[in-house]
Design an enzyme around this catalytic site. Sequence first.
Site, PDB file in Angstrom:
ATOM      1  CB  CYS A  39      41.061  36.243  40.328  1.00  0.00           C
ATOM      2  SG  CYS A  39      40.275  37.666  39.557  1.00  0.00           S
ATOM      3  N   GLY A  40      42.645  38.833  41.327  1.00  0.00           N
ATOM      4  CA  GLY A  40      42.574  40.016  42.165  1.00  0.00           C
ATOM      5  C   GLY A  40      41.233  40.151  42.869  1.00  0.00           C
TER       6      GLY A  40
END
Length: 175
Positions: free
Chosen positions: A41-42
């Site tokens: 995920c970012g």
Amino acid sequence: MASATNFFDFQPQPKDKKGQPYPLPTLKNKVVLIVNTASKCGFTPQFEGLETLYKSINAQPDHKDQFIILGFPCNQFMNQDPADNDTIQSFCLQNYGVSFPILGKTDVNGAQAEPVFEWLKSEAPGLLGMKRVKWNFEKFLVGRDGQVKGRWASTTKPADLEGSVLRELKAGGKL
């Protein structure tokens, strides 16, 4: 929904990385930060900030071993944690040096949601009363008394939670 009057007595207990119940009663009188995590995920770099927060607070003589973070890997948001529990554990350790517990992969929303997340969401609804986790790396803070003290969005950096954690550590409110 399962029953609980506080986080530490919650039943059924969430599962650890081996699929065994994680002993929440052993955390009584500690301040607990619960985070739904993802490895792709970012926000995944927040693992570094979470580890820094965990170590720095526990390094303080007045708070040694009184604060814990529990990571709950979740694959519900755009398939951002598809690996098995062992692979997730290795990833967190090798890439971010995570020393706090990463439990077994779980759902945080929907029909198969981990009951403790259903409880957390009902105790601390999100923006506009939303009772679902919006994205990876949402955070819930539980005080020494087992009650939910706060909820933060994914965009909240772990360092920004230090004041809230320290306030809860100083507040007492033991069971």
